[in-house]
Design a protein around this motif. Structure first.
Motif, mmCIF file in Angstrom:
data_model
loop_
_atom_site.group_PDB
_atom_site.id
_atom_site.type_symbol
_atom_site.label_atom_id
_atom_site.label_comp_id
_atom_site.label_asym_id
_atom_site.label_seq_id
_atom_site.Cartn_x
_atom_site.Cartn_y
_atom_site.Cartn_z
ATOM 1 N N LYS A 228 0.839 -1.209 0.000
ATOM 2 C CA LYS A 228 0.000 0.000 0.000
ATOM 3 C C LYS A 228 0.875 1.260 0.000
ATOM 4 O O LYS A 228 0.606 2.207 -0.752
ATOM 5 C CB LYS A 228 -0.913 -0.013 1.231
ATOM 6 C CG LYS A 228 -1.947 1.054 1.230
ATOM 7 C CD LYS A 228 -2.986 0.802 0.166
ATOM 8 C CE LYS A 228 -4.114 1.793 0.307
ATOM 9 N NZ LYS A 228 -5.052 1.698 -0.781
ATOM 10 N N ILE A 229 1.919 1.261 0.819
ATOM 11 C CA ILE A 229 2.835 2.410 0.854
ATOM 12 C C ILE A 229 3.528 2.575 -0.489
ATOM 13 O O ILE A 229 3.606 3.680 -1.026
ATOM 14 C CB ILE A 229 3.864 2.246 1.997
ATOM 15 C CG1 ILE A 229 3.170 2.369 3.353
ATOM 16 C CG2 ILE A 229 4.985 3.262 1.871
ATOM 17 C CD1 ILE A 229 4.035 1.968 4.528
ATOM 18 N N GLN A 230 4.038 1.472 -1.062
ATOM 19 C CA GLN A 230 4.735 1.542 -2.343
ATOM 20 C C GLN A 230 3.803 2.032 -3.445
ATOM 21 O O GLN A 230 4.186 2.838 -4.288
ATOM 22 C CB GLN A 230 5.319 0.175 -2.716
ATOM 23 C CG GLN A 230 6.204 0.202 -3.942
ATOM 24 C CD GLN A 230 7.426 1.077 -3.762
ATOM 25 O OE1 GLN A 230 8.111 0.989 -2.755
ATOM 26 N NE2 GLN A 230 7.701 1.927 -4.729
ATOM 27 N N SER A 231 2.566 1.564 -3.432
ATOM 28 C CA SER A 231 1.587 2.000 -4.430
ATOM 29 C C SER A 231 1.333 3.498 -4.324
ATOM 30 O O SER A 231 1.275 4.206 -5.337
ATOM 31 C CB SER A 231 0.284 1.230 -4.231
ATOM 32 O OG SER A 231 -0.715 1.735 -5.065
ATOM 33 N N SER A 232 1.208 3.992 -3.112
ATOM 34 C CA SER A 232 0.988 5.417 -2.891
ATOM 35 C C SER A 232 2.178 6.243 -3.366
ATOM 36 O O SER A 232 2.015 7.284 -4.006
ATOM 37 C CB SER A 232 0.723 5.671 -1.416
ATOM 38 O OG SER A 232 0.592 7.038 -1.167
ATOM 39 N N VAL A 233 3.386 5.771 -3.060
ATOM 40 C CA VAL A 233 4.594 6.473 -3.505
ATOM 41 C C VAL A 233 4.688 6.462 -5.026
ATOM 42 O O VAL A 233 4.993 7.486 -5.647
ATOM 43 C CB VAL A 233 5.854 5.831 -2.867
ATOM 44 C CG1 VAL A 233 7.121 6.337 -3.521
ATOM 45 C CG2 VAL A 233 5.886 6.108 -1.375
ATOM 46 N N ASP A 234 4.412 5.320 -5.654
ATOM 47 C CA ASP A 234 4.477 5.226 -7.111
ATOM 48 C C ASP A 234 3.521 6.202 -7.781
ATOM 49 O O ASP A 234 3.866 6.866 -8.753
ATOM 50 C CB ASP A 234 4.164 3.798 -7.573
ATOM 51 C CG ASP A 234 5.269 2.808 -7.232
ATOM 52 O OD1 ASP A 234 6.387 3.252 -6.882
ATOM 53 O OD2 ASP A 234 5.012 1.592 -7.303
ATOM 54 N N VAL A 235 2.307 6.314 -7.270
ATOM 55 C CA VAL A 235 1.314 7.230 -7.843
ATOM 56 C C VAL A 235 1.782 8.673 -7.696
ATOM 57 O O VAL A 235 1.702 9.467 -8.639
ATOM 58 C CB VAL A 235 -0.070 7.020 -7.174
ATOM 59 C CG1 VAL A 235 -1.021 8.142 -7.522
ATOM 60 C CG2 VAL A 235 -0.645 5.685 -7.579
ATOM 61 N N THR A 236 2.298 9.024 -6.533
ATOM 62 C CA THR A 236 2.752 10.390 -6.283
ATOM 63 C C THR A 236 3.928 10.751 -7.180
ATOM 64 O O THR A 236 3.944 11.811 -7.798
ATOM 65 C CB THR A 236 3.156 10.563 -4.802
ATOM 66 O OG1 THR A 236 2.041 10.217 -3.989
ATOM 67 C CG2 THR A 236 3.587 11.983 -4.515
#
Length: 115
Positions: free
Chosen positions: A36-44
């Motif tokens: 979830k953290i990695q997905s959020s960072v990737d989107v940002t």
């Protein structure tokens, strides 16, 4: 003495097997949180990179030195008189190293944000 060694062995075995049984649940939760953290960072990061562009210009001058405009960095140089020896000075200037250079050109770039 034998009793103490047996007790220590029993405690160590219990600790080993109890942590091994906890890990599937604990590791699965940690893995989901990390995803979830990695997905959020990737989107940002992706949305930020989509709004950036490399803006380049050329600065030319007579003589051995050409300077980039404010906010730009020199990325490459060209020299007159068939001189192939140059260096970038202070990240913003090109200097041709041959004698009696008639012109010098600097390729200058900066990262810009698209509105």
């Amino acid at each position: 003495m034998k009793y103490t060694i047996f007790l220590l062995f029993a405690v160590l075995m219990f600790a080993k097997y109890s942590s091994a049984q906890e890990c599937p649940i604990k590791c699965a939760i940690e893995s989901l949180i990390n995803q979830k953290i990695q997905s959020s960072v990737d989107v940002t990061v992706s949305s930020f990179l989509a709004k950036t562009e490399l803006i380049c210009t050329t600065a030319s001058a007579r003589g051995a030195d050409a300077h980039c405009p404010s906010g730009h960095k020199a990325t490459g140089c060209a020299c007159g008189m068939a001189c192939g020896s140059w260096d970038i000075r202070g990240e913003t200037s090109c200097h041709c190293q041959c004698a009696k250079i008639d012109w010098t050109s600097a390729r200058c770039c900066r990262v810009g944000i698209v509105g």
